[in-house]
Design a protein around this motif. Sequence first.
Motif, PDB file in Angstrom:
ATOM      1  N   HIS A  95      -0.176   1.887   3.756  1.00  0.00           N
ATOM      2  CA  HIS A  95      -0.059   1.455   2.363  1.00  0.00           C
ATOM      3  C   HIS A  95      -1.203   2.096   1.580  1.00  0.00           C
ATOM      4  CE1 HIS A  95      -2.382  -2.445   3.783  1.00  0.00           C
ATOM      5  NE2 HIS A  95      -2.923  -1.352   4.219  1.00  0.00           N
ATOM      6  N   SER A 140      -3.281   0.330  -0.071  1.00  0.00           N
ATOM      7  CA  SER A 140      -4.340  -0.686  -0.203  1.00  0.00           C
ATOM      8  C   SER A 140      -5.730  -0.238   0.277  1.00  0.00           C
ATOM      9  CB  SER A 140      -3.918  -1.975   0.502  1.00  0.00           C
ATOM     10  OG  SER A 140      -2.754  -2.487  -0.107  1.00  0.00           O
ATOM     11  N   ARG A 156       5.189   4.919   7.316  1.00  0.00           N
ATOM     12  CA  ARG A 156       5.461   3.919   8.342  1.00  0.00           C
ATOM     13  C   ARG A 156       6.532   4.434   9.294  1.00  0.00           C
ATOM     14  NH1 ARG A 156       5.355  -1.778   4.948  1.00  0.00           N
ATOM     15  NH2 ARG A 156       3.462  -1.195   3.809  1.00  0.00           N
ATOM     16  N   GLN A 167       3.572   4.625  -3.160  1.00  0.00           N
ATOM     17  CA  GLN A 167       3.164   3.347  -3.729  1.00  0.00           C
ATOM     18  C   GLN A 167       2.188   3.615  -4.864  1.00  0.00           C
ATOM     19  OE1 GLN A 167       1.374   1.058  -0.517  1.00  0.00           O
ATOM     20  NE2 GLN A 167       3.346   0.098  -0.060  1.00  0.00           N
TER      21      GLN A 167
HETATM   22  N1  PHE Z   1      -0.168  -3.170   0.686  1.00  0.00           N
HETATM   23  C1  PHE Z   1       0.895  -4.120   0.702  1.00  0.00           C
HETATM   24  C2  PHE Z   1       2.102  -3.457   1.379  1.00  0.00           C
HETATM   25  O1  PHE Z   1       2.285  -2.286   1.291  1.00  0.00           O
HETATM   26  C3  PHE Z   1       1.319  -4.530  -0.659  1.00  0.00           C
HETATM   27  C4  PHE Z   1       0.291  -5.298  -1.429  1.00  0.00           C
HETATM   28  C5  PHE Z   1      -0.656  -4.640  -2.170  1.00  0.00           C
HETATM   29  C6  PHE Z   1       0.302  -6.678  -1.441  1.00  0.00           C
HETATM   30  C7  PHE Z   1      -1.586  -5.343  -2.917  1.00  0.00           C
HETATM   31  C8  PHE Z   1      -0.621  -7.409  -2.162  1.00  0.00           C
HETATM   32  C9  PHE Z   1      -1.548  -6.717  -2.909  1.00  0.00           C
HETATM   33  O2  PHE Z   1       2.902  -4.158   1.974  1.00  0.00           O
END
Ligand code: PHE
Length: 341
Positions: free
Chosen positions: A172, A174, A198, A212
């Motif tokens: 992700h 994140s 993934r 994303q």
């Molecule tokens: N990183 C998470 C995902 O890809 C999504 C997410 C990002 C959720 C930020 C909460 C806050 O599943």
Amino acid sequence: MLDRRIQELESGSLARIRSARSPDDLEAIRVELFGRRDGAFTLIGKEMGRLKPDERRRIGLLLNAAKRNLEEALDLKKRQFADAELSARLDAEWIDLTLPAPGPRRGHLHPMTQIQRELEELFVSLGFTVLDGPEVETEYHNFDALNIPATHPARDAQDTFWLENGLLLRTHTSPVQVRGMEKLGPPLRMIAPGRAFRNETVDASHEHTFYQLEGMMVDRDVSVAHLLYFMRTLLAAIFKREVEVRLRPGYFPFVEPGFELDIRCVICGGTGCAVCKQNGWVELLPCGLVHPNVLSMSGIDPEQWNGFAFGLGLTRLAMMRHAIDDIRLLQGNDLRFLEQF
Ligand code: PHE
């Protein structure tokens, strides 16, 4: 006797040459007249051997004159054929050199790039910084620093491509939250668009590689109301109209509380299709308030600061926007598809 034959041969042949229809006709006449073995002139030449010397000279002159006339007529006719052929070709093949050149073919941005740039502009106008992060990540940034330690079952929810050196392809965007907090410190507003990977089985709505757009805001007294305001602003900007949304509780170890923000499927209008897996809603925006552990692991005091974070599914958003019902089309480079945008 030979006088007559020469005269008749000449006038008859001239008429035939003038009315010849093609270069092939001409060639046939030429062979009949001058062919080595039994061309008319060759035969007459042979017969001349029987004449007396005076007579032979007179006939010889006649014969040569006739021969020259016929050769000229053949040449003339041949040139006429060549000229006609050339002008027919010029008529058929002309090009206008004064026309402007067509120039190189213009390309345009991929629909993913278009949507990414629009969102970057929107968020920059809202005071957010655009960050980039590595696609090959450390386990720490992708998991641990997001409150997902090695033993945490949430790791199983993201089928990860591990590399042999212990690094991984980020599952992700994140981890860029972590890098953003390390780099900027509080208060901060950042987004980070990019690819995530993934180990998914590919079908109409799943890809191993997808886009994303991560977002994070850390400040004092940030609430879910702030989060919702930014999410609605974002969706209205992309779809240029109100989109029906719903908020469900969602679990992500790095937010508390966590939500799934779904939008009404724009492709089927909610009646059910392959993209929304027949349920009328599409999971688009997981989000929540940043977990205190995540703040403190990146050196931010959770007693003083808090924030929200979201992870927009950029690929899904592009599909919703353009009513694309198969995610694989966006990954491919088929120009027949891409030229529509
Ligand atoms: N990183 C998470 C995902 O890809 C999504 C997410 C990002 C959720 C930020 C909460 C806050 O599943």
